[in-house]
Write an enzyme that holds these catalytic residues in place. Structure first.
Site, PDB file in Angstrom:
ATOM      1  N   ARG A 179     -12.995 -26.374 -36.547  1.00 40.30           N
ATOM      2  CA  ARG A 179     -11.700 -26.598 -35.558  1.00 40.30           C
ATOM      3  C   ARG A 179     -10.713 -25.543 -35.846  1.00 40.30           C
ATOM      4  O   ARG A 179      -9.385 -25.948 -35.899  1.00 40.30           O
ATOM      5  CB  ARG A 179     -11.011 -27.956 -35.586  1.00 40.30           C
ATOM      6  CG  ARG A 179     -12.321 -29.016 -35.017  1.00 40.30           C
ATOM      7  CD  ARG A 179     -12.579 -28.698 -33.682  1.00 40.30           C
ATOM      8  NE  ARG A 179     -13.230 -30.150 -32.992  1.00 40.30           N
ATOM      9  CZ  ARG A 179     -14.424 -30.359 -33.185  1.00 40.30           C
ATOM     10  NH1 ARG A 179     -15.212 -29.579 -33.676  1.00 40.30           N
ATOM     11  NH2 ARG A 179     -14.840 -31.509 -32.761  1.00 40.30           N
ATOM     12  N   SER A 250     -10.606 -36.048 -29.674  1.00 35.22           N
ATOM     13  CA  SER A 250     -10.322 -36.442 -30.979  1.00 35.22           C
ATOM     14  C   SER A 250      -8.952 -36.135 -31.298  1.00 35.22           C
ATOM     15  O   SER A 250      -8.579 -34.939 -30.934  1.00 35.22           O
ATOM     16  CB  SER A 250     -11.287 -35.635 -31.749  1.00 35.22           C
ATOM     17  OG  SER A 250     -12.488 -35.988 -31.717  1.00 35.22           O
ATOM     18  N   GLU A 350      -5.259 -33.147 -34.599  1.00 34.64           N
ATOM     19  CA  GLU A 350      -6.122 -32.107 -33.926  1.00 34.64           C
ATOM     20  C   GLU A 350      -5.379 -31.362 -32.872  1.00 34.64           C
ATOM     21  O   GLU A 350      -5.397 -29.944 -32.639  1.00 34.64           O
ATOM     22  CB  GLU A 350      -7.483 -32.653 -33.297  1.00 34.64           C
ATOM     23  CG  GLU A 350      -8.413 -31.167 -33.197  1.00 34.64           C
ATOM     24  CD  GLU A 350      -9.971 -31.894 -32.550  1.00 34.64           C
ATOM     25  OE1 GLU A 350     -10.605 -32.169 -33.255  1.00 34.64           O
ATOM     26  OE2 GLU A 350     -10.032 -31.671 -31.341  1.00 34.64           O
TER      27      GLU A 350
END
Ligand code: EPU
Length: 355
Positions: A179, A250, A350
């Site tokens: 990520r 998420s 995130e």
């Protein structure tokens, strides 16, 4: 190109937070993008790029210029013995792009179906799901290098083709990680305008993710289309549809811990959910399921006013209606603190905070 002031972003962020941009513009090509940044530079105001707003926490007011990335277009540009090379504009919807690649006969991205957001966000975040990461099929990323742009006085269409501001960054220089990428570490340095994918001609089903493998217990050789459909089904069951319940997927990364931390945790919590992660400087690492950690703290379904932890997946925070970005961050802090007190593991967020 029309610059608007005091523009509502409520429909442009998947959390559905009420938020206003001081100035707002949607850019459909490279020239409009550089003109927009120039507008902000001349006015001496900040600017930020919004894709489809599916991975951001917006505060009530965004000072300066908010630029919506709307550069479209997708096509096969070339092929080698091994790969199809496909260009896709940063403003294209990711899921539609994945569907198109399969329909056109370039399968490979099917595990990443239904991830909300634009194609331009795929390299920034290095989006991943069901055992696949976008980086594995990215060849290069075309960007506007904003630092060199600021050195030029004004930009015309002719300049656009010649000047240094436009760069193609090969995959090896994108520093892709879980990520993460160079683009994510400094959102102001580059604006992604187009992504070039290298899709292997030799297609292989990727059923490495247990949940996907279980789905195909009866069908040992599923097609790319069948995997695409399966991922859509699994995701829809677990993750809320942002058009019905505001969310950003998420909310936390799955934390990565070293062997000593993992061993201590595993002794204390025998049912700890973990996966081996790539070594760091030769040391073993483990990825923990953040959703499991939050769930074990009894926080699944927890709600404060209109902010909540989704009842089917503790990693997803949801807006039940009138939540504000700042309230969601308060809830996120409460979750971080609770998980830290129980497990000694610090969760990291995130979605990106704007501003
Ligand atoms: N779990 C719980 N309780 C929960 C949620 C999860 O016990 O409330 C457990 C599950 O039972 C499972 C484990 O935690 O054993 C992992 O859960 P899951 O398979 O649902 O995946 P995840 O780790 O929660 C990651 C990605 C998702 C991606 C899925 C599938 C991150 C931060 N999240 O979630 O990505 O779709 O795997 O590959 O890496 C996103 O980034 O927005 C996103 C949705």
């Amino acid at each position: 190109m029309q610059i608007q002031s005091n523009f509502s972003l409520q429909k442009l962020n998947s959390f559905g937070f009420l938020s206003y941009a001081e100035y707002f513009v949607s850019v459909e090509n490279e020239l409009e993008l550089s003109n927009a940044i120039e507008f902000a530079t001349h006015k001496n105001i900040p600017w930020q790029v919004l894709g489809s707003g599916s991975n951001v926490v917006l505060q009530d007011f965004l000072p300066g210029l908010t630029i919506q990335m709307s550069i479209l277009g997708k096509k096969l540009v070339s092929e080698s013995a091994m790969h199809f090379y496909i260009d896709c504009g940063a403003g294209e919807n990711w899921h539609d792009f994945v569907r198109w690649t399969i329909e056109e006969g370039y399968p490979g991205l099917e595990n990443l179906a239904l991830i909300p957001g634009t194609t331009g966000a795929a390299p920034i975040q290095n989006i991943g799901a069901y055992g696949a990461e976008a980086a594995s099929m990215i060849d290069s990323v075309e960007v506007l290098d904003t630092k060199s742009l600021q050195k030029t006085q004004s930009i015309t269409e002719v300049d656009l083709n010649t000047q240094q501001s436009w760069q193609v960054i090969p995959k090896e220089e994108c520093e892709f990680a879980y990520r993460d990428s160079i683009f994510k570490r400094d959102l102001q340095a580059y604006v992604v305008t187009q992504v070039r994918f290298a899709i292997p001609k030799k297609w292989q089903a990727n059923l490495s993710y247990a949940e996907l493998a279980n789905y195909f217990l009866e069908n040992k050789s599923p097609s790319a289309q069948e995997i695409f459909d399966a991922v859509v089904t699994i995701r829809s069951q677990k993750l809320p549809d942002p058009t019905l319940l505001g969310n950003a997927g998420s909310f936390f990364h799955n934390p990565i811990v070293d062997l000593a931390t993992y061993t201590q945790l595993k002794e204390k919590f025998t049912n700890l959910v973990s996966y081996p992660a790539p070594d760091l400087l030769g040391e073993k690492q483990f990825k923990l399921a953040a959703g499991w950690l939050i769930d074990q703290c009894g926080l699944k379904g927890y709600r404060v006013a209109d902010c909540g932890v989704y009842e089917k997946q503790a990693l997803v925070l949801v807006n039940y209606g009138a939540a504000k970005g700042s309230e969601m961050l308060d809830l996120a802090n409460h979750i971080k603190q609770t998980v830290f007190e129980k497990f000694g593991v610090l969760l990291s967020q995130e979605p990106i905070n704007l501003p």
